[in-house]
Design a protein around this motif. Sequence first.
Motif, PDB file in Angstrom:
ATOM      1  N   LYS B  76       0.808  -1.229   0.063  1.00  0.00           N
ATOM      2  CA  LYS B  76       0.028   0.108  -0.099  1.00  0.00           C
ATOM      3  C   LYS B  76       0.781   1.261   0.034  1.00  0.00           C
ATOM      4  O   LYS B  76       2.123   1.537   0.581  1.00  0.00           O
ATOM      5  N   CYS B  77       0.334   2.095  -0.834  1.00  0.00           N
ATOM      6  CA  CYS B  77       1.019   3.575  -0.808  1.00  0.00           C
ATOM      7  C   CYS B  77       0.115   4.555  -0.675  1.00  0.00           C
ATOM      8  O   CYS B  77      -1.152   4.535  -1.109  1.00  0.00           O
ATOM      9  N   ASP B  78       0.785   5.582   0.104  1.00  0.00           N
ATOM     10  CA  ASP B  78      -0.038   6.948   0.409  1.00  0.00           C
ATOM     11  C   ASP B  78       0.294   8.048  -0.582  1.00  0.00           C
ATOM     12  O   ASP B  78       1.557   8.340  -0.696  1.00  0.00           O
ATOM     13  N   PHE B  79      -0.741   8.541  -0.927  1.00  0.00           N
ATOM     14  CA  PHE B  79      -0.466   9.979  -1.681  1.00  0.00           C
ATOM     15  C   PHE B  79      -1.428  11.083  -0.982  1.00  0.00           C
ATOM     16  O   PHE B  79      -2.567  11.036  -0.719  1.00  0.00           O
ATOM     17  N   THR B  80      -0.484  11.888  -0.631  1.00  0.00           N
ATOM     18  CA  THR B  80      -1.264  12.935   0.373  1.00  0.00           C
ATOM     19  C   THR B  80      -1.138  14.532  -0.387  1.00  0.00           C
ATOM     20  O   THR B  80       0.154  14.860  -0.978  1.00  0.00           O
ATOM     21  N   THR B  81      -2.111  15.356  -0.284  1.00  0.00           N
ATOM     22  CA  THR B  81      -1.887  16.444  -0.943  1.00  0.00           C
ATOM     23  C   THR B  81      -2.821  17.528  -0.319  1.00  0.00           C
ATOM     24  O   THR B  81      -3.880  17.069   0.477  1.00  0.00           O
ATOM     25  N   LYS B  82      -2.889  18.713  -0.739  1.00  0.00           N
ATOM     26  CA  LYS B  82      -4.022  19.752  -0.092  1.00  0.00           C
ATOM     27  C   LYS B  82      -4.939  19.474  -1.484  1.00  0.00           C
ATOM     28  O   LYS B  82      -4.668  19.770  -2.533  1.00  0.00           O
ATOM     29  N   SER B  83      -6.456  19.200  -1.079  1.00  0.00           N
ATOM     30  CA  SER B  83      -7.325  18.824  -2.009  1.00  0.00           C
ATOM     31  C   SER B  83      -7.917  19.438  -2.956  1.00  0.00           C
ATOM     32  O   SER B  83      -8.256  20.848  -2.660  1.00  0.00           O
ATOM     33  N   PRO B  84      -7.846  19.667  -4.299  1.00  0.00           N
ATOM     34  CA  PRO B  84      -8.450  20.559  -5.237  1.00  0.00           C
ATOM     35  C   PRO B  84     -10.035  20.449  -4.983  1.00  0.00           C
ATOM     36  O   PRO B  84     -10.765  21.129  -5.513  1.00  0.00           O
ATOM     37  N   LEU B  85     -10.298  19.131  -4.563  1.00  0.00           N
ATOM     38  CA  LEU B  85     -11.695  19.153  -4.469  1.00  0.00           C
ATOM     39  C   LEU B  85     -12.519  19.717  -3.329  1.00  0.00           C
ATOM     40  O   LEU B  85     -13.862  20.132  -3.433  1.00  0.00           O
ATOM     41  N   THR B  86     -11.819  19.600  -2.135  1.00  0.00           N
ATOM     42  CA  THR B  86     -12.362  19.914  -0.876  1.00  0.00           C
ATOM     43  C   THR B  86     -11.664  21.412  -0.266  1.00  0.00           C
ATOM     44  O   THR B  86     -12.324  21.661   0.649  1.00  0.00           O
ATOM     45  N   GLY B  87     -10.427  21.546  -0.633  1.00  0.00           N
ATOM     46  CA  GLY B  87      -9.746  22.602  -0.187  1.00  0.00           C
ATOM     47  C   GLY B  87      -9.086  22.171   1.324  1.00  0.00           C
ATOM     48  O   GLY B  87      -8.493  22.956   1.836  1.00  0.00           O
ATOM     49  N   GLY B  88      -9.160  20.749   1.559  1.00  0.00           N
ATOM     50  CA  GLY B  88      -8.808  20.314   2.896  1.00  0.00           C
ATOM     51  C   GLY B  88      -7.625  19.394   2.554  1.00  0.00           C
ATOM     52  O   GLY B  88      -7.133  19.253   1.459  1.00  0.00           O
ATOM     53  N   TYR B  89      -7.734  18.419   3.555  1.00  0.00           N
ATOM     54  CA  TYR B  89      -6.665  17.309   3.477  1.00  0.00           C
ATOM     55  C   TYR B  89      -7.150  16.171   2.751  1.00  0.00           C
ATOM     56  O   TYR B  89      -8.263  15.803   2.730  1.00  0.00           O
TER      57      TYR B  89
END
Lengths: 74, 607
Positions: B76-89
């Motif tokens: 399993k691999c995690d991709f994290t960013t500031k979301s363009p969908l929600t503006g949050g995590y």
Amino acid sequence: MTATILTSSVLKELLDGKNEYEVEAGYSVRDTLLKLNINPELVALVIVAGVQRSKDYIIQEKDVLKVMAIIGGG
Amino acid sequence: MNGYGGKILRVNLTTGKIAKEPTPVEVARDFIGGRGFGAYYLFKEVPQGADPLGPLNKLIISSGPMSGLMIPGAGKCDFTTKSPLTGGYASASMGGHFTAEMKYAGLDSIILEGISSKPVYLFIDIEKIELRDASEYWGQGTIEVEKQLKEKFGEEFQIAVIGPGGENAVSYACINHDFGRQAGRGGVGAVMGIKKVKAIVIHGTNSIPVADTKTYRQAGKALYKACKDASFLAEWTRYGTTVVTSWCDEVGALPTRNFSAGSFEDGKNLYGPVMREKIVITDKGCFGCPSPCGKYSRSKKYDSYVEGPEYETIGLLGSNLGISDIEAVAQANLLADDAGIDTISAGNAIGWAMECYEKGILTREDTDGLDLHFGNIEATFELLGKISRKEGLGALLAEGVKKASQKIGKGTEKFAIHVKGMEQSGYATHNATAMLLAYMTCDVGAHHNRSWAITYDIQVGRDLVVPEKVARVIWLQNFRPMFDVLGGCRLQWVELGIDRELYITALDAITGIHRSWDDYEKVGERIWNLTRMFWVRENAGFDRSWDMPSPRFYEEAPESGATKGQITKIEDVHRLLDMYYEQRGWSNEGLPTSDRLVELNLAELVA
């Protein structure tokens, strides 16, 4: 006239921690679960001899039923 | 450090600078890896107010100490960013083989920064790391590009790739891998696309240091043996996540016609055994998996092949659109995968548009001439393409249902099914209060994988609102995502019933550090509070209103199916939140208190 139910996870917990449980044949899976104080809605899958059965399946003598609950989701 | 690749790779796409730095010991101690590393670097390095699609946002890709080792599901691999969908995590978990290669290349995280001036792909072969021209791949679908890159570099190279959806910054664009695995949610593919990174190609041959090799091997074997001996291994492998389809239909959880009901009158045509018989060719697993849940399928009708559909896609691109043809669902799955858009959000967006159309809010003039009645398969295929190209109505739907409904207005916000802007995944929650709370408080928006509590609802009473239910949701939120932190798959534990203490023996031997599950759950709680603080920091006025579900679940009882006439009362929705905040140690508006942050060793980071 008995049959065997094999369970795991939450169903196992509800059957005093037992993986295997002996039940009476001649009743539907649904009625059998109710007699065991298990909500039939907890059961996602019933397999008998490798074949998927509904909860209305009448349990036959010497059947080994796999009764599966889902606890993790997709 | 035992269990780690040992390095963080930074790639600045604006300058082209590529640099490695040692993985910080204290970050590994406090956040372990995977999703934990993602949350840490996101909060620390992405400045407050950064545009999710701007150069200051980062895409953080992380493995964990389990990844690449002889542990069931260690892929399993995690991709994290500031979301363009929600503006949050946003944090999206991807299976497959990518994370193992990261570890073999000595990498715990890859951090993509800045924006490239031209399309590139990141090439990593142990020490050889380069940004290469991707012009020839830009504009192509994910499947074709992965095929071309595999042919160019060889089967041992693993590839993560975006499609046109990512290139065009669709708010819920995903990242694809291994011809059918995705980092699906929150728009991680849009962030990769705006950075002009078409793909990451990775290969490694390094060993992963392990503290106690003998015990690790024994513990790994014990875990595999437990999987092999599990009562339901054969059934789980046969159906994968589709085992849940018939059950959801039966208990009223199957999303039907934009979540207006939880049972579908033609649902039988979508059930796992029907799919297995009609289209499945073989099973497909991730790295080290003894219980492959992936189903590789062939549709004769459409003359196509796809990995899937798995349950979420069946729910959202099938019953939620009134579609009962499993071959059509498989084809829609393929179109979405190739375009690189999340099937869950896309299914919600199209379902919302269909409901708007049936209510006369959208007409053929608005839909580019498409007849958007529920059940229209061809219109669904057409809309998936339009969304990925942001064309016509597709441009509106590409923003997600929250923003689309705010633009259209006319009461459509009430049937935009989301929390915090993320569309709800495949469980209808008209009468399942623990599952409803799980969606309301999930750290990325309305996603199921952090806390899947619907069985618990049925076990203890669906409409019951008691502290024990809330405690169950919180425990699941702290514990289940630890698999995403550790870089492994939770399904062996959760569906095969593997004794979780077996993992502890293995992890202790790998890292050389003893941690109990209590210790890991404390880390889970730390990460949960950190991601909550990211929402608070990035959204002025963040309060309990952000945790509210779609009104559909407290105002409109289904008119048919297993949950006909059943609904959660609005006062119970608030009681759930009150209890949740209290048990989390948060304020009445859902903000972590300073005492709580100190207790979790987060005060300095969030100051």
